[in-house]
Design an enzyme around this catalytic site. Structure first.
Site, short mmCIF file in Angstrom:
data_model
loop_
_atom_site.label_atom_id
_atom_site.label_comp_id
_atom_site.label_asym_id
_atom_site.label_seq_id
_atom_site.Cartn_x
_atom_site.Cartn_y
_atom_site.Cartn_z
N ASP A 135 -4.02 7.77 8.28
CA ASP A 135 -4.93 6.95 8.72
C ASP A 135 -4.67 6.11 9.56
O ASP A 135 -5.31 5.03 10.05
CB ASP A 135 -5.82 6.30 7.41
CG ASP A 135 -4.92 5.10 6.61
OD1 ASP A 135 -3.48 4.97 7.09
OD2 ASP A 135 -5.29 4.28 5.93
N SER B 43 0.88 -1.28 0.15
CA SER B 43 -0.10 -0.01 0.03
C SER B 43 0.89 1.36 0.02
O SER B 43 0.17 2.32 -0.26
CB SER B 43 -0.95 0.08 1.08
OG SER B 43 -0.23 -0.20 2.53
N HIS C 191 -1.06 4.52 7.08
CA HIS C 191 -0.51 5.06 5.85
C HIS C 191 -0.11 6.70 6.12
O HIS C 191 -0.87 7.23 6.91
CB HIS C 191 -1.17 5.09 4.75
CG HIS C 191 -1.63 3.79 4.49
ND1 HIS C 191 -2.91 3.02 4.69
CD2 HIS C 191 -1.14 2.38 4.14
CE1 HIS C 191 -2.89 1.95 4.41
NE2 HIS C 191 -1.95 1.39 4.08
#
Ligand SMILES: *[C@@H]1O[C@H](CO)[C@@H](O)[C@H](O)[C@H]1NC(C)=O
Ligand SMILES: *[C@@H]1O[C@H](CO)[C@@H](O)[C@H](O)[C@H]1NC(C)=O
Ligand SMILES: *[C@@H]1O[C@H](CO)[C@@H](O)[C@H](O)[C@H]1NC(C)=O
Ligand SMILES: *[C@@H]1O[C@H](CO)[C@@H](O)[C@H](O)[C@H]1NC(C)=O
Length: 369
Positions: A341, A43, A344
């Site tokens: 978040d 990610s 990340h």
């Protein structure tokens, strides 16, 4: 006299070489004339594969991508990622996700998938572990890459020519193998025991990439996960000795350091085995530490360094039962937060990390051989 002239000439030449390898060359990837970038990872680098694999993830909805003018792109942030800044700096278009069959792949491809692990998902299943979002582990991404190469070149010589000016970034990957194990309650020792397998898996993939013609490969390490609101919340403790000077959890950062140490060792082996390939360590760990150290100079809010921008509750504005998504509040100015978040980073944090990394890497891209 002739000898003197030669000596002077030699000195001038050495000086020019030294200068060319240090400050005289502006630190930008554009001077390295890459024509393509290939990215594998998770990610930290996914620019849209996961949401094409599975349109129902959180990342396909606002507030993800909130700071970009378009709808969410599948990037796990409010905006752009490091790979976007690398592409911009190299004067290339932003990398398209492999799974977007319509998109141009003329300047490289992004194979990274949010949630991906380094270890094959079948192997993780035997250890009673799995990714929470995808089965597209590193080996899977590699097979995508090879099938992509088979569409752009027909044999080894043609592929080598085609990839001569490409930059390959293999990682960051492996962080999720540890994250998922941590979330499933494994001990630090159990997780440390996974590191050699993870690192060998990454090594094998780098070898494959080189055997297909890569000339320049960056292998990034892990970020200090002990500074993430997710883990700061889960492992919150009143034992002040558990925290370092940045109020991050020491044991978790030690785990990242342990992984990074082994990655650096494997890079040395790879260099010995492939003397004509430039293989560089991507020091994501220190890029992140640099932001923490210089946070207020860089415009981050000192009181929010460990708080999630999108989130609610607790000391870190993070709650596992209420993680970032459409119903969860977002801080007024994401640019003053490092964490987007809880796991990340914000676009602003990624931007500064990318620039730190470009400064670190560009000089070595030419001079290491
Ligand atoms: C690709 O193009 C087709 C036809 O125009 C469209 O239906 C599809 O949504 C596109 N896919 C992506 C991932 O953009
Ligand atoms: C795997 O997890 C399941 C459910 O949590 C448990 O019952 C089982 O014993 C575990 N197996 C191993 C090999 O750890
Ligand atoms: C991953 O593979 C397992 C086992 O084959 C399957 O049950 C699961 O649905 C897959 N997960 C995803 C996200 O595709
Ligand atoms: C820390 O101490 C306070 C006060 O004694 C207590 O309420 C709290 O639950 C403790 N927190 C943790 C994480 O142990």
């Amino acid at each position: 006299m002739a000898t003197f002239g030669k000596t002077v000439l030699l000195r001038v030449l050495v000086l020019i070489l030294v200068l060319c390898c240090s400050w005289s060359d502006a630190y930008s990837l554009k001077h390295r004339k890459f024509d393509q970038i290939y990215q594998l990872g998770d990610s930290i680098s996914d620019t849209g594969n996961l949401i094409l694999e599975n349109p129902n993830t959180r990342f396909s909805h606002l507030p993800y991508g909130k700071s970009l003018s378009k709808a969410p792109t599948g990037r796990c942030s409010n905006g752009l990622l490091m790979i976007d800044y690398f592409a911009l700096d190299a004067r290339l278009p932003l990398l398209n996700p492999y799974l977007n069959k319509n998109a141009s792949k003329n300047h490289g491809v992004n194979f990274a998938v949010a949630g991906a692990t380094a270890l094959p998902f079948e192997l993780l299943l035997t250890k009673n572990l799995s990714s929470f979002s995808t089965n597209s582990s590193l080996d899977h991404q590699l097979s995508w890459m090879l099938s992509h190469f088979s569409t752009i070149c027909r044999n080894q010589i043609e592929c080598r020519n085609k990839l001569r000016n490409a930059l390959f970034i293999v990682g960051e990957i492996g962080g999720n193998d540890y994250n998922f194990a941590l979330l499933m309650g494994r001990t630090f020792q159990e997780i440390k025991d996974m590191v050699p397998d993870v690192v060998q898996t990454i090594k094998r993939v780098v070898e494959k990439v080189i055997s297909h013609g890569a000339t320049r490969v960056i292998v990034p390490g892990n970020i200090p996960i002990g500074c993430f609101p997710l883990f700061l919340t889960i492992f919150q403790t009143n034992d002040t000795t558990a925290y370092d000077e940045h109020r991050c959890l020491k044991d978790l950062n030690a785990l990242a350091i342990y992984h990074n140490h082994q990655i650096k060792r494997v890079i040395k082996e790879l260099r010995n085995e492939n003397p004509r390939t430039i293989i560089l360590y991507g020091d994501y760990y220190n890029a992140f530490r640099w932001i923490l150290c210089r946070a207020s100079n860089l415009g981050f809010d000192e009181d929010s360094l460990q708080k999630s921008c999108c989130g609610i509750g607790g000391d870190y504005n993070f709650d596992l039962k209420n993680i970032c998504g459409p119903e969860v509040p977002v801080c007024p100015n994401p640019n003053d937060h490092i964490s987007w978040d809880g796991v990340h980073l914000t676009q602003n944090a990624y931007k500064f990390m990318a620039h730190w990394l470009i400064d670190d890497i560009v000089p070595k891209l030419r001079c290491i051989v």
